[in-house]
Design an enzyme around this catalytic site. Sequence first.
Site, PDB file in Angstrom:
ATOM      1  N   GLY A   7      -0.636   1.808  -4.232  1.00 62.45           N
ATOM      2  CA  GLY A   7      -1.373   0.559  -4.453  1.00 62.45           C
ATOM      3  C   GLY A   7      -2.830   0.683  -4.079  1.00 62.45           C
ATOM      4  O   GLY A   7      -3.369  -0.138  -3.330  1.00 62.45           O
ATOM      5  N   THR A   9      -5.366   0.535  -6.271  1.00 65.74           N
ATOM      6  CA  THR A   9      -6.245  -0.013  -7.312  1.00 65.74           C
ATOM      7  C   THR A   9      -6.990  -1.266  -6.856  1.00 65.74           C
ATOM      8  O   THR A   9      -7.860  -1.753  -7.574  1.00 65.74           O
ATOM      9  CB  THR A   9      -5.450  -0.353  -8.591  1.00 65.74           C
ATOM     10  OG1 THR A   9      -4.377  -1.228  -8.220  1.00 65.74           O
ATOM     11  CG2 THR A   9      -4.897   0.889  -9.262  1.00 65.74           C
ATOM     12  N   GLY A  11      -7.842  -4.104  -3.119  1.00 67.14           N
ATOM     13  CA  GLY A  11      -7.550  -4.593  -1.780  1.00 67.14           C
ATOM     14  C   GLY A  11      -7.477  -3.529  -0.691  1.00 67.14           C
ATOM     15  O   GLY A  11      -8.322  -2.638  -0.590  1.00 67.14           O
ATOM     16  N   TYR A 151       9.292 -13.651   0.722  1.00 64.65           N
ATOM     17  CA  TYR A 151       8.212 -12.708   1.081  1.00 64.65           C
ATOM     18  C   TYR A 151       8.376 -12.307   2.553  1.00 64.65           C
ATOM     19  O   TYR A 151       8.303 -11.114   2.888  1.00 64.65           O
ATOM     20  CB  TYR A 151       6.829 -13.331   0.832  1.00 64.65           C
ATOM     21  CG  TYR A 151       5.707 -12.391   1.250  1.00 64.65           C
ATOM     22  CD1 TYR A 151       5.513 -11.183   0.571  1.00 64.65           C
ATOM     23  CD2 TYR A 151       4.879 -12.677   2.326  1.00 64.65           C
ATOM     24  CE1 TYR A 151       4.511 -10.292   0.962  1.00 64.65           C
ATOM     25  CE2 TYR A 151       3.875 -11.799   2.719  1.00 64.65           C
ATOM     26  CZ  TYR A 151       3.693 -10.604   2.039  1.00 64.65           C
ATOM     27  OH  TYR A 151       2.706  -9.725   2.438  1.00 64.65           O
ATOM     28  N   LYS A 155       8.999  -8.530   4.278  1.00 59.55           N
ATOM     29  CA  LYS A 155       8.136  -7.913   5.299  1.00 59.55           C
ATOM     30  C   LYS A 155       8.901  -7.725   6.622  1.00 59.55           C
ATOM     31  O   LYS A 155       8.595  -6.799   7.377  1.00 59.55           O
ATOM     32  CB  LYS A 155       6.852  -8.729   5.470  1.00 59.55           C
ATOM     33  CG  LYS A 155       5.899  -8.566   4.279  1.00 59.55           C
ATOM     34  CD  LYS A 155       5.428  -7.104   4.120  1.00 59.55           C
ATOM     35  CE  LYS A 155       4.493  -6.899   2.942  1.00 59.55           C
ATOM     36  NZ  LYS A 155       3.994  -5.507   2.855  1.00 59.55           N
ATOM     37  N   VAL A 184      -5.877 -11.517   4.774  1.00 61.35           N
ATOM     38  CA  VAL A 184      -6.915 -10.598   4.285  1.00 61.35           C
ATOM     39  C   VAL A 184      -7.280 -11.057   2.874  1.00 61.35           C
ATOM     40  O   VAL A 184      -6.379 -11.234   2.039  1.00 61.35           O
ATOM     41  CB  VAL A 184      -6.382  -9.145   4.174  1.00 61.35           C
ATOM     42  CG1 VAL A 184      -7.527  -8.174   3.900  1.00 61.35           C
ATOM     43  CG2 VAL A 184      -5.600  -8.731   5.404  1.00 61.35           C
ATOM     44  N   PHE A 188      -4.414 -10.484  -3.357  1.00 60.98           N
ATOM     45  CA  PHE A 188      -3.085 -10.902  -2.924  1.00 60.98           C
ATOM     46  C   PHE A 188      -2.737 -12.341  -3.339  1.00 60.98           C
ATOM     47  O   PHE A 188      -1.671 -12.598  -3.908  1.00 60.98           O
ATOM     48  CB  PHE A 188      -3.028 -10.743  -1.391  1.00 60.98           C
ATOM     49  CG  PHE A 188      -1.755 -11.202  -0.748  1.00 60.98           C
ATOM     50  CD1 PHE A 188      -0.651 -10.358  -0.674  1.00 60.98           C
ATOM     51  CD2 PHE A 188      -1.655 -12.468  -0.189  1.00 60.98           C
ATOM     52  CE1 PHE A 188       0.528 -10.771  -0.070  1.00 60.98           C
ATOM     53  CE2 PHE A 188      -0.478 -12.887   0.412  1.00 60.98           C
ATOM     54  CZ  PHE A 188       0.613 -12.047   0.478  1.00 60.98           C
TER      55      PHE A 188
HETATM   56  P1  NDP Z   1      -3.735  -6.529  -3.730  1.00 60.60           P
HETATM   57  O1  NDP Z   1      -3.037  -7.394  -4.720  1.00 60.60           O
HETATM   58  O2  NDP Z   1      -5.214  -6.523  -3.715  1.00 60.60           O
HETATM   59  O3  NDP Z   1      -3.231  -5.020  -3.898  1.00 60.60           O
HETATM   60  C1  NDP Z   1      -1.878  -4.711  -4.119  1.00 60.60           C
HETATM   61  C2  NDP Z   1      -1.749  -3.253  -4.580  1.00 60.60           C
HETATM   62  O4  NDP Z   1      -0.338  -2.984  -4.764  1.00 60.60           O
HETATM   63  C3  NDP Z   1      -2.428  -3.004  -5.906  1.00 60.60           C
HETATM   64  O5  NDP Z   1      -3.094  -1.763  -5.870  1.00 60.60           O
HETATM   65  C4  NDP Z   1      -1.286  -2.946  -6.909  1.00 60.60           C
HETATM   66  O6  NDP Z   1      -1.594  -2.013  -7.943  1.00 60.60           O
HETATM   67  C5  NDP Z   1      -0.152  -2.388  -6.038  1.00 60.60           C
HETATM   68  N1  NDP Z   1       1.141  -2.775  -6.605  1.00 60.60           N
HETATM   69  C6  NDP Z   1       1.693  -4.020  -6.658  1.00 60.60           C
HETATM   70  N2  NDP Z   1       2.846  -3.992  -7.343  1.00 60.60           N
HETATM   71  C7  NDP Z   1       3.039  -2.694  -7.729  1.00 60.60           C
HETATM   72  C8  NDP Z   1       4.038  -2.030  -8.482  1.00 60.60           C
HETATM   73  N3  NDP Z   1       5.096  -2.683  -8.978  1.00 60.60           N
HETATM   74  N4  NDP Z   1       3.917  -0.708  -8.700  1.00 60.60           N
HETATM   75  C9  NDP Z   1       2.847  -0.042  -8.202  1.00 60.60           C
HETATM   76  N5  NDP Z   1       1.871  -0.594  -7.477  1.00 60.60           N
HETATM   77  C10 NDP Z   1       1.966  -1.920  -7.259  1.00 60.60           C
HETATM   78  O7  NDP Z   1      -3.151  -6.967  -2.322  1.00 60.60           O
HETATM   79  P2  NDP Z   1      -3.399  -6.443  -0.813  1.00 60.60           P
HETATM   80  O8  NDP Z   1      -4.347  -5.322  -0.777  1.00 60.60           O
HETATM   81  O9  NDP Z   1      -3.675  -7.626   0.005  1.00 60.60           O
HETATM   82  O10 NDP Z   1      -1.927  -5.963  -0.477  1.00 60.60           O
HETATM   83  C11 NDP Z   1      -1.608  -4.665   0.000  1.00 60.60           C
HETATM   84  C12 NDP Z   1      -0.465  -4.761   0.986  1.00 60.60           C
HETATM   85  O11 NDP Z   1      -0.880  -5.520   2.114  1.00 60.60           O
HETATM   86  C13 NDP Z   1       0.796  -5.460   0.440  1.00 60.60           C
HETATM   87  O12 NDP Z   1       1.928  -4.738   0.881  1.00 60.60           O
HETATM   88  C14 NDP Z   1       0.739  -6.827   1.109  1.00 60.60           C
HETATM   89  O13 NDP Z   1       2.021  -7.385   1.262  1.00 60.60           O
HETATM   90  C15 NDP Z   1       0.110  -6.473   2.438  1.00 60.60           C
HETATM   91  N6  NDP Z   1      -0.511  -7.574   3.166  1.00 60.60           N
HETATM   92  C16 NDP Z   1      -1.519  -8.306   2.602  1.00 60.60           C
HETATM   93  C17 NDP Z   1      -2.096  -9.327   3.323  1.00 60.60           C
HETATM   94  C18 NDP Z   1      -3.163 -10.224   2.758  1.00 60.60           C
HETATM   95  O14 NDP Z   1      -3.379 -11.304   3.317  1.00 60.60           O
HETATM   96  N7  NDP Z   1      -3.855  -9.829   1.700  1.00 60.60           N
HETATM   97  C19 NDP Z   1      -1.672  -9.613   4.694  1.00 60.60           C
HETATM   98  C20 NDP Z   1      -0.605  -8.781   5.173  1.00 60.60           C
HETATM   99  C21 NDP Z   1      -0.077  -7.797   4.438  1.00 60.60           C
HETATM  100  P3  NDP Z   1      -1.349  -2.285  -9.521  1.00 60.60           P
HETATM  101  O15 NDP Z   1      -1.418  -3.760  -9.744  1.00 60.60           O
HETATM  102  O16 NDP Z   1      -2.425  -1.498 -10.185  1.00 60.60           O
HETATM  103  O17 NDP Z   1       0.001  -1.721  -9.783  1.00 60.60           O
HETATM  104  C1  8X3 Z   2       0.238 -11.735   3.830  1.00 67.16           C
HETATM  105  C2  8X3 Z   2      -0.120 -12.721   4.867  1.00 67.16           C
HETATM  106  O1  8X3 Z   2       0.314 -15.037   5.787  1.00 67.16           O
HETATM  107  O2  8X3 Z   2       0.184 -14.802   3.365  1.00 67.16           O
HETATM  108  O3  8X3 Z   2       1.256 -10.885   4.231  1.00 67.16           O
HETATM  109  O4  8X3 Z   2       2.091 -14.028   4.565  1.00 67.16           O
HETATM  110  S1  8X3 Z   2       0.670 -14.204   4.629  1.00 67.16           S
END
Ligand code: NDP
Ligand code: 8X3
Length: 250
Positions: A7, A9, A11, A151, A155, A184, A188
């Site tokens: 992932g 691409t 965030g 969700y 997690k 973050v 997302f």
């Molecule tokens: P983004 O949506 O910005 O990034 C998510 C990444 O996951 C993308 O690169 C996407 O790539 C990849 N991805 C999603 N589904 C698939 C799939 N089926 N196959 C391959 N790749 C996949 O979100 P974040 O950077 O915020 O999320 C990254 C991680 O952090 C996640 O696990 C999320 O649960 C976790 N997280 C995020 C928080 C937040 O508040 N943002 C807080 C806590 C945890 P592509 O679409 O190109 O496939």
């Molecule tokens: C992402 C943070 O608070 O949306 O894991 O669940 S929250």
Amino acid sequence: MLVFITGATSGIGKSTAEIFAKNGYNLIITGRREERLSSFKKELETTYKIKVTTLCFDIRESAAVESAIASLSAENKNIDILVNNAGLAAGLSSIQDGSLSHWERMIDTNIKGFLYTTKAVSNLMIKNGKGHIINIGSIAGKEVYANGNVYCATKHAVDALNKGMRIDLLAHNIKVTAVNPGMVETEFSVVRFDGDEDRAKKVYMGMEPLKPEDIAETVFWVATRPAHVNINDILIMPTVQATATNVIRK
Ligand code: NDP
Ligand code: 8X3
């Protein structure tokens, strides 16, 4: 040193790739959006003079995960660090109103995809006699909030698997760490709300969320501790966020 990031691409994954690249690590970056992968590869290789390999696959498809990893060159099978980052939330609904397709997407990505990658890469690390797996969990893996049901469950599964794999991989000299962020601002929330950007913006309105770079710095820090030191688990929150739902907004 070689880092495999799922992932990458957008965030957190993208920022994590950037910080490792800046510090001279070679990368394997994955995601479904091929164009983003190839332009990011070009940008990183030109700016940081490192080697970047892209693997475009959907992490929910076990055969695609296996064949992508099997297709790596012998050199690229020498993975030092795996960052299990790919994941998403889909929807925010009560258990009685939740959408089955949202639930399946989250379970298939955050648990099953996470497992497929971990199995394939940990076997390479076992052959190499060393490694470090860094799992991106969440505050949602530490507590449960209203309408976050599935969700949060995925997690919590990452939290349990982080502990479980640390035990199983102990004898193989493989470190296991969880980095659990609070809010973050990335793509997302846009993904969570099926592309509704206005609704996504409201999530961060009047408060200062974490930036993906904050998490990337933490991942880089845990990855660069001395060989005899492992960070098991970190919870990293915006200063204005105490729990999943206690947030101070202006
Ligand atoms: P983004 O949506 O910005 O990034 C998510 C990444 O996951 C993308 O690169 C996407 O790539 C990849 N991805 C999603 N589904 C698939 C799939 N089926 N196959 C391959 N790749 C996949 O979100 P974040 O950077 O915020 O999320 C990254 C991680 O952090 C996640 O696990 C999320 O649960 C976790 N997280 C995020 C928080 C937040 O508040 N943002 C807080 C806590 C945890 P592509 O679409 O190109 O496939
Ligand atoms: C992402 C943070 O608070 O949306 O894991 O669940 S929250």
